[in-house]
Design a protein around this motif. Structure first.
Motif, PDB file in Angstrom:
ATOM      1  N   GLY A  65       0.975  -1.098  -0.080  1.00  0.00           N
ATOM      2  CA  GLY A  65       0.024   0.148  -0.098  1.00  0.00           C
ATOM      3  C   GLY A  65       0.985   0.837   0.172  1.00  0.00           C
ATOM      4  N   VAL A  66       2.166   1.106  -0.623  1.00  0.00           N
ATOM      5  CA  VAL A  66       3.012   2.207  -0.466  1.00  0.00           C
ATOM      6  C   VAL A  66       3.580   2.562  -1.441  1.00  0.00           C
ATOM      7  N   LEU A  67       3.694   3.740  -2.347  1.00  0.00           N
ATOM      8  CA  LEU A  67       4.338   4.106  -3.536  1.00  0.00           C
ATOM      9  C   LEU A  67       5.868   4.228  -2.664  1.00  0.00           C
ATOM     10  N   PRO A  68       6.891   3.970  -3.099  1.00  0.00           N
ATOM     11  CA  PRO A  68       8.169   4.749  -3.107  1.00  0.00           C
ATOM     12  C   PRO A  68       8.785   5.394  -3.806  1.00  0.00           C
ATOM     13  N   HIS A  69       9.090   6.624  -3.555  1.00  0.00           N
ATOM     14  CA  HIS A  69      10.370   7.597  -4.474  1.00  0.00           C
ATOM     15  C   HIS A  69      11.155   8.233  -4.003  1.00  0.00           C
ATOM     16  N   PHE A  70      11.990   8.282  -4.054  1.00  0.00           N
ATOM     17  CA  PHE A  70      13.304   9.525  -4.178  1.00  0.00           C
ATOM     18  C   PHE A  70      13.523  10.828  -3.952  1.00  0.00           C
ATOM     19  N   GLY A  71      13.163  11.675  -3.123  1.00  0.00           N
ATOM     20  CA  GLY A  71      12.378  12.185  -3.258  1.00  0.00           C
ATOM     21  C   GLY A  71      11.601  12.949  -2.646  1.00  0.00           C
ATOM     22  N   PRO A  72      11.149  14.169  -2.456  1.00  0.00           N
ATOM     23  CA  PRO A  72       9.810  14.747  -2.256  1.00  0.00           C
ATOM     24  C   PRO A  72       8.532  14.289  -3.148  1.00  0.00           C
ATOM     25  N   THR A  73       7.226  13.943  -2.327  1.00  0.00           N
ATOM     26  CA  THR A  73       6.025  13.207  -3.392  1.00  0.00           C
ATOM     27  C   THR A  73       5.492  14.296  -3.845  1.00  0.00           C
ATOM     28  N   HIS A  74       5.328  15.503  -3.615  1.00  0.00           N
ATOM     29  CA  HIS A  74       4.310  16.260  -4.224  1.00  0.00           C
ATOM     30  C   HIS A  74       4.837  17.522  -5.072  1.00  0.00           C
ATOM     31  N   VAL A  75       6.037  17.117  -5.848  1.00  0.00           N
ATOM     32  CA  VAL A  75       6.891  18.055  -6.734  1.00  0.00           C
ATOM     33  C   VAL A  75       6.354  17.334  -8.274  1.00  0.00           C
ATOM     34  N   LYS A  76       5.715  18.037  -8.755  1.00  0.00           N
ATOM     35  CA  LYS A  76       5.445  18.012 -10.142  1.00  0.00           C
ATOM     36  C   LYS A  76       5.944  18.520 -10.571  1.00  0.00           C
TER      37      LYS A  76
END
Length: 212
Positions: A65-76
């Motif tokens: 139930g998580v989507l991992p990413h390197f960096g902030p998740t709100h930046v388009k």
């Protein structure tokens, strides 16, 4: 790329148009030099972040139930589908231009990681939360996952650019400086005042400028 270089003489004799879609960051610089003048029309497709890249973490989204990413998740940031890249490549081959051209490819809307997580939540029928790791950990994380050191470094730089909103598509700022490219491939550096982009110059070492 190896086939094109090895048979360069033959290629110039019959190729009307060449379209390059580099799959890895380092390919852009290397192939730009190799393909210059290889055909009357040479097109470089510069694609944004591949939407298909999210496929690698869909199992994590489904299972945890998580989507991992390197960096902030709100930046388009810009993203593009592989199908759109294929269509653009086909159009470039069917309607070749004159000389060398660069085509920037991105979707109609920029999406953040939060947006992608929301879309996955809808598709999977379960909550999916975007989770960001420190962007500085990208290179080490990728190397730990088995990505070669140089590629991990390049992708780490890409994630940092995405986090800072630096990956803007502007064809006017993406004209390759071939003198700088030759210098980089020979010396593994680009000395001031050259930069990799035509019309953009770097300050000499240990100098600064103030813009008011």
């Amino acid at each position: 790329a190896r086939t094109i270089i090895a048979h360069g003489g033959d290629l110039r004799a019959f190729a009307r148009s060449i379209v390059n879609v580099a799959a890895e960051p380092c390919d852009h610089l290397y192939l730009a030099l190799c393909l210059q003048g290889m055909a009357p029309s040479v097109t470089f497709l510069r694609a944004a972040y591949f939407v298909a890249n999210w496929g690698a973490v869909v199992p994590v989204a489904k299972g945890q139930g998580v989507l991992p990413h390197f960096g902030p998740t709100h930046v388009k940031f810009h993203q593009v589908c592989a199908r759109d890249i294929g269509q653009a490549a086909t159009q470039a081959l069917m309607a070749p231009g004159e000389g060398t051209r660069v085509v920037e490819l991105a979707g109609k809307e920029d999406w953040s990681v939060d947006d992608v997580a929301a879309a996955l939540s809808s598709l999977l029928g379960k909550p999916v939360k975007a989770v960001g790791a420190p962007v500085e950990s990208a290179e080490a994380g990728l190397r730990q996952a088995g990505v070669p050191a140089e590629m991990a470094r390049l992708y780490g730089e890409m994630y940092q650019g995405m986090a800072k909103g630096l990956l803007a598509f502007d064809p006017a700022l993406r004209q390759l400086d071939l003198e700088a490219l030759d210098q980089y491939l020979t010396l593994r550096l680009v000395a001031p005042p050259l930069s990799m982009f035509r019309g953009i110059r770097k300050l000499p070492i240990a100098e600064a400028t103030v813009r008011e």
